[in-house]
Design an enzyme around this catalytic site. Structure first.
Site, short mmCIF file in Angstrom:
data_model
loop_
_atom_site.label_atom_id
_atom_site.label_comp_id
_atom_site.label_asym_id
_atom_site.label_seq_id
_atom_site.Cartn_x
_atom_site.Cartn_y
_atom_site.Cartn_z
CG MET A 217 -3.24 7.19 10.65
SD MET A 217 -4.34 5.75 10.63
CE MET A 217 -4.02 5.01 12.22
CE LYS B 202 -5.86 -0.16 3.52
NZ LYS B 202 -6.06 -0.46 4.90
CG ASP C 215 -0.66 -0.67 2.35
OD1 ASP C 215 0.41 -0.31 2.87
OD2 ASP C 215 -1.42 -1.55 2.82
C1 LIG Z 1 -2.37 3.30 8.90
S1 LIG Z 1 -1.09 3.83 9.99
C2 LIG Z 1 0.03 2.49 9.79
C3 LIG Z 1 1.13 2.42 10.80
C4 LIG Z 1 2.18 1.37 10.53
N1 LIG Z 1 1.61 0.03 10.52
C5 LIG Z 1 3.33 1.42 11.51
O1 LIG Z 1 3.55 0.47 12.27
O2 LIG Z 1 4.02 2.44 11.52
C6 LIG Z 1 -0.41 5.16 9.08
C7 LIG Z 1 0.24 6.21 9.97
O3 LIG Z 1 1.53 5.79 10.38
C8 LIG Z 1 2.36 6.91 10.57
N2 LIG Z 1 3.57 6.76 9.77
C9 LIG Z 1 3.93 5.69 9.05
N3 LIG Z 1 5.13 5.86 8.47
C10 LIG Z 1 5.56 7.08 8.85
C11 LIG Z 1 6.74 7.84 8.59
N4 LIG Z 1 7.73 7.37 7.83
N5 LIG Z 1 6.84 9.07 9.15
C12 LIG Z 1 5.85 9.55 9.93
N6 LIG Z 1 4.72 8.88 10.20
C13 LIG Z 1 4.57 7.66 9.68
C14 LIG Z 1 1.55 8.13 10.20
O4 LIG Z 1 0.95 8.63 11.36
C15 LIG Z 1 0.51 7.53 9.28
O5 LIG Z 1 -0.65 8.32 9.23
#
Ligand SMILES: C[S@@+](CC[C@H](N)C(=O)[O-])C[C@H]1O[C@@H](n2cnc3c(N)ncnc32)[C@H](O)[C@@H]1O
Length: 238
Positions: free
Chosen positions: A169, A55, A33
């Site tokens: 998020m 998504k 994704d």
């Molecule tokens: C649907 S969640 C998934 C989280 C993911 N499974 C994890 O363990 O990091 C998506 C959120 O993860 C955060 N996120 C993921 N990668 C990021 C990054 N490289 N920098 C900042 N925030 C990140 C943000 O808050 C984003 O809106």
């Protein structure tokens, strides 16, 4: 053969686990994704088929049920399937739903954990999330809203000093989150920061307090993916 639910980490491909790397080299198809970075995709050999099921907020390209069906269908074709998800598959990643759907279809699942963005981003900018002097615990919270636009957060439970709060998020509700935390007892001077695109080439950091951060984030036009970190440990950054 099992379907591999693979954590891609926060973006820097050097933060993939060896196991994730190995599966990405040997699988037949990768289903990924939006959160998976270009740099991570670049380590997948050209011969491996890629299916994007990205998504976007409020505009799901593929609803979760269809993603589940796709995983099942691909596995039933006898392919070695890697379901690649940003961060860790089981931290706000809907990896649980996918695991249950596959299991129900009689398909074995192997989960390969990834570095969740809270750890990856905090490490990247030097914030020790549970620094002994300042925090006894850390909480990972979703700042995603319900269908009606409200946040489903138990504010009195989380608005406690000596706890580091990491909101996933949360950017679109930043002002509401900061206000609610102060209304429920945290000092407006509590350090807070936003990390945008942590561990990636576009990494940006915006540091302030619960009182100042919402304004700063607007000024600096921060965009997702971004994490919000709240707590005294943020002050250790510099
Ligand atoms: C649907 S969640 C998934 C989280 C993911 N499974 C994890 O363990 O990091 C998506 C959120 O993860 C955060 N996120 C993921 N990668 C990021 C990054 N490289 N920098 C900042 N925030 C990140 C943000 O808050 C984003 O809106």
């Amino acid at each position: 053969v099992p379907v591999f639910l693979v954590g891609a980490g926060p973006g820097d491909p050097d933060l993939l686990t060896l196991k994730a790397y190995r599966i990405l080299q040997s699988c037949d198809v990768v289903i990924y994704d939006r959160l998976v970075s270009d740099a991570v995709l670049a380590v997948i050999p050209d011969a491996v088929e890629r299916i994007f099921v990205g998504k976007e907020k409020d505009r799901h390209l593929l609803p979760q049920a269809e993603i589940n069906q796709l995983l099942i269908a691909q596995a039933r074709l006898g392919k070695q399937v890697a379901r690649l998800k940003g961060g860790d598959p089981f931290i706000f990643g809907r990896g649980g739903e996918e695991m249950l759907a596959l299991r129900e279809a009689g398909i074995p699942v192997t989960v390969i954990p990834g570095i969740t963005s809270a750890s990856g981003c905090a490490a990247s900018i030097g914030i020790p999330l549970t620094h002994r002097e300042l925090a006894d615990s850390v909480q990972f919270i979703t700042g995603h809203s319900r269908q009606d636009g409200t946040l489903e957060i138990d504010w009195p439970r989380i608005a406690t000093p000596r706890t580091t709060l990491v909101f996933y998020m949360g950017l679109s509700h930043l002002a509401a989150i900061c206000t609610a935390l102060t209304q429920h007892g945290l000092s407006p001077d509590t350090p807070a920061c936003i990390i945008q695109e942590g561990t990636r080439p576009g990494e940006r950091v915006c540091t302030g307090t619960l009182a100042t951060l919402p304004g700063l984030a607007v000024e600096q036009a921060l965009t997702p993916p971004a994490l919000l970190v709240v707590g005294s440990v943020v002050g250790l950054r510099e």
